[in-house]
Write a protein that holds these residues in place. Sequence first.
Motif, short mmCIF file in Angstrom:
data_model
loop_
_atom_site.label_atom_id
_atom_site.label_comp_id
_atom_site.label_asym_id
_atom_site.label_seq_id
_atom_site.Cartn_x
_atom_site.Cartn_y
_atom_site.Cartn_z
N TYR A 84 -13.31 7.06 32.01
CA TYR A 84 -14.71 7.46 32.23
C TYR A 84 -15.28 6.88 33.53
CZ TYR A 84 -13.71 7.86 27.27
OH TYR A 84 -13.11 8.14 26.07
N ALA A 85 -14.38 6.49 34.45
CA ALA A 85 -14.83 5.79 35.67
C ALA A 85 -15.81 6.63 36.47
CB ALA A 85 -13.62 5.42 36.53
N GLY A 86 -15.56 7.95 36.57
CA GLY A 86 -16.43 8.80 37.37
C GLY A 86 -17.87 8.75 36.88
N GLY A 87 -18.08 8.89 35.58
CA GLY A 87 -19.43 8.86 35.03
C GLY A 87 -20.07 7.50 35.15
N VAL A 88 -19.29 6.44 34.92
CA VAL A 88 -19.85 5.08 35.00
C VAL A 88 -20.28 4.76 36.43
CG1 VAL A 88 -19.36 2.63 34.70
CG2 VAL A 88 -18.51 4.27 33.03
N TRP A 89 -19.42 5.07 37.40
CA TRP A 89 -19.78 4.78 38.80
C TRP A 89 -21.03 5.55 39.22
CZ3 TRP A 89 -18.51 0.50 40.44
CH2 TRP A 89 -17.24 -0.02 40.34
N ARG A 90 -21.16 6.77 38.76
CA ARG A 90 -22.36 7.55 39.09
C ARG A 90 -23.60 6.88 38.50
NH1 ARG A 90 -22.32 13.16 40.20
NH2 ARG A 90 -20.32 13.93 40.94
N LEU A 91 -23.50 6.45 37.25
CA LEU A 91 -24.65 5.82 36.61
C LEU A 91 -25.01 4.48 37.25
CD1 LEU A 91 -23.82 6.55 32.86
CD2 LEU A 91 -25.67 7.56 34.20
N VAL A 92 -24.04 3.83 37.89
CA VAL A 92 -24.30 2.53 38.53
C VAL A 92 -24.71 2.72 39.99
CG1 VAL A 92 -23.28 0.34 39.23
CG2 VAL A 92 -22.78 1.28 36.97
N ILE A 93 -23.87 3.41 40.76
CA ILE A 93 -24.11 3.50 42.21
C ILE A 93 -25.30 4.40 42.53
CG2 ILE A 93 -23.10 4.28 44.39
CD1 ILE A 93 -20.37 3.49 43.27
N ILE A 94 -25.41 5.53 41.82
CA ILE A 94 -26.54 6.44 42.06
C ILE A 94 -27.71 6.10 41.13
CG2 ILE A 94 -27.28 8.85 42.11
CD1 ILE A 94 -24.37 9.63 42.56
N GLY A 95 -27.39 5.81 39.86
CA GLY A 95 -28.43 5.63 38.86
C GLY A 95 -29.30 4.41 39.06
N VAL A 96 -28.71 3.28 39.49
CA VAL A 96 -29.51 2.06 39.66
C VAL A 96 -30.58 2.23 40.75
CG1 VAL A 96 -29.43 -0.34 40.40
CG2 VAL A 96 -27.83 0.47 38.68
N PRO A 97 -30.22 2.69 41.98
CA PRO A 97 -31.29 2.89 42.99
C PRO A 97 -32.32 3.93 42.57
CG PRO A 97 -29.11 2.87 44.02
CD PRO A 97 -28.89 2.93 42.55
N LEU A 98 -31.85 5.04 41.94
CA LEU A 98 -32.80 6.07 41.51
C LEU A 98 -33.74 5.54 40.43
CD1 LEU A 98 -30.75 9.41 41.26
CD2 LEU A 98 -32.60 8.86 42.85
N GLY A 99 -33.17 4.83 39.46
CA GLY A 99 -34.01 4.27 38.41
C GLY A 99 -35.02 3.27 38.96
N TRP A 100 -34.59 2.49 39.92
CA TRP A 100 -35.48 1.51 40.55
C TRP A 100 -36.63 2.23 41.27
CZ3 TRP A 100 -33.44 -2.85 44.33
CH2 TRP A 100 -34.45 -3.82 44.47
N LEU A 101 -36.30 3.31 42.01
CA LEU A 101 -37.32 4.06 42.75
C LEU A 101 -38.29 4.74 41.79
CD1 LEU A 101 -38.50 5.38 45.31
CD2 LEU A 101 -36.76 7.18 45.05
N PHE A 102 -37.78 5.48 40.83
CA PHE A 102 -38.66 6.20 39.91
C PHE A 102 -39.50 5.24 39.07
CE2 PHE A 102 -35.27 9.79 39.81
CZ PHE A 102 -35.74 10.27 41.03
N GLY A 103 -38.89 4.14 38.64
CA GLY A 103 -39.64 3.15 37.87
C GLY A 103 -40.75 2.51 38.68
N SER A 104 -40.49 2.24 39.95
CA SER A 104 -41.53 1.66 40.83
C SER A 104 -42.70 2.61 40.98
CB SER A 104 -40.93 1.34 42.20
OG SER A 104 -39.88 0.42 42.11
N LEU A 105 -42.41 3.90 41.20
CA LEU A 105 -43.48 4.90 41.34
C LEU A 105 -44.30 5.00 40.06
CD1 LEU A 105 -41.51 7.71 43.22
CD2 LEU A 105 -43.19 6.12 44.19
N ALA A 106 -43.62 4.99 38.91
CA ALA A 106 -44.33 5.07 37.63
C ALA A 106 -45.17 3.82 37.40
CB ALA A 106 -43.33 5.26 36.49
N GLY A 107 -44.62 2.65 37.71
CA GLY A 107 -45.37 1.41 37.51
C GLY A 107 -46.61 1.33 38.38
#
Length: 616
Positions: A84-107
């Motif tokens: 499942y490396a492909g999905g995990v790397w996507r959730l980490v490499i892409i997901g962490v910055p995106l989550g940080w950005l969207f969460g900051s805007l919401a906060g």
Amino acid sequence: MESQALVIALVGILGIGAQWVAWRTGWPAIVLMLAAGFLAGPVLGVIDPRETFGDLLQPMVGIGVALILFEGGLSLDFREFRKYAGGVWRLVIIGVPLGWLFGSLAGYYVAGLALPVAILFAGILVVTGPTVVIPLLRQSAVQQRPAALLKWEAIVNDPFGALAAVIAFEYFRAIALNDNVYDVVPEIAIAAAVSGLIGYAAAKAIAWSFPRGFVPEYLKVPVLLVAVIGTFVICNKIEHEAGLLAVTVMGIALANMHVSSLRSIHPFKQNIAVLLVSGIFILLSASLDFEALREFEWRFGLFLLTLLFLVRPATVLISLAFSNIPWNERLFLAWIAPRGIVLVAICGLFALRLEDLGVERANLLIGLSFAVVVTTIIAHGFTIDIVAKLLKVKGASRPGILIVGSTPWTVALGERMQALDTPVMIVDSSWQSLKRAREKGLPTYHGEVLHEATEHNLDLTPYQVLIAATENEAYNALVCAEFAPEIGTDKVYQLGEGADSDDRHALPASLRGRALFASGFGVEDVAARQREGWVFRRTTLSEKYDVDDARDNLPEAANMLMLIKPSGELKFFTHAATPTPEAGDVVISFSPPREKSAEEKAARKSNPTGQKPQTA
């Protein structure tokens, strides 16, 4: 001193009590622990962790979180990761910055937090909490791929969330102190790299010393615990919260060095994790105060809804866009994202530090972090089964049987159980022995069940009962002893004199599974009866046709093997335990061939109402 001892005892009682209630009811354990801590703390005032432990509370929680992360890392094998490396790397490499950005805007725009607070809080929000995700996955039979993705994301993202918070804090601290902000990120990156290397070196030292006998068996667990705590503390001295990264790396590295001498400590480490999760959740929820809750605004409620229905779904769906993961699994991952201990612990730490920098309303982080934890745990904990069924990512819901040994007897048993919709898997190291099972269309696994690779190649989640029935009774006992800590001593069975036998000449009870039959049938016994034409019979009980009627209707030599409840739960008849049959249960018996006339007479005698016995 006495008050501290009393609080520790109460925390243990409440935490383990909540876990027990969760086991009995099927409710999310984390929800019950939060409720218990909140009642004991803010509501009733029985426990006040801050007053009881003072300055020790924060390091206690920190070390507990470190041990939990290490235990989670220790369960992650790269052989599973490669699938499942492909999905995990996507959730980490892409997901962490995106989550940080969207969460900051919401906060900032929805919750109305100050920009530094919003950015720091959003950095911590990228974590999904292994302390919550893993118990939820244990309770819910989710298919292997989405379960593995959630587990890996939870473990890997935890240290990244802590580092994101550190980066945000150091950045705003540099601005407040008029330092050079461009020096912040490189320093943190170097500290993270050094901490990761320290964690790997600690794992390497353990993996080298344990098999060579430098540490005696009785000291392995204490040495490992001290090594984890020492690594965490040392790396935290290098950079705040870098210890979380170090212990995660240490756990994952040690798991993939395949140290055979560590297998014996697995049950202990799991017990430690349960105790720590229970204790920390009780302490943190008991630490809440009504003053913080009174500052909760309507905008925070809107922020929680935004987090659930916009931030997480957008993060996951964008991260997994154009991947080979099916849409139903993507939607499931987009919904399930409970937060746990790490979020609350890190928020509590940085709220105090932001206040010291003069950032307004920084104290809101503590109450808001608890609100996020409670909301996500309740929302996801009570809906994971429903959503999994709707999206068709639910695994086998009925408890299954893992049968070790392919013989005519086990194949016949597997056929009967499969006909009753009970998941069955027959495991044998001999391809030739599995031929009969394959011909009957039964699921099989060719391999040595005691080999470490089997744990990763064969998904054991659907199988709650193990039957060891090879032709070697000593090997059967060995299999039961190996799997008892994982499945449960009351869920491993073998042919021959089992753990519930009082035969003084049998193997010690600690080395055996439970006997499959109350009569103590061994391998040769069932094989001989199989050749004589004995078969497995199914009898459905009702209000008018009870277990006594069923016994009268069976040949005198027949042995009852198990009950199957309407839910699929399996209960076995053994020397030490006899389950209580009820209407709707199905009785499986091992029975000799019988004469038709005798059968008809017995049926008429035991069933005067004329109802046809439901026996096959």
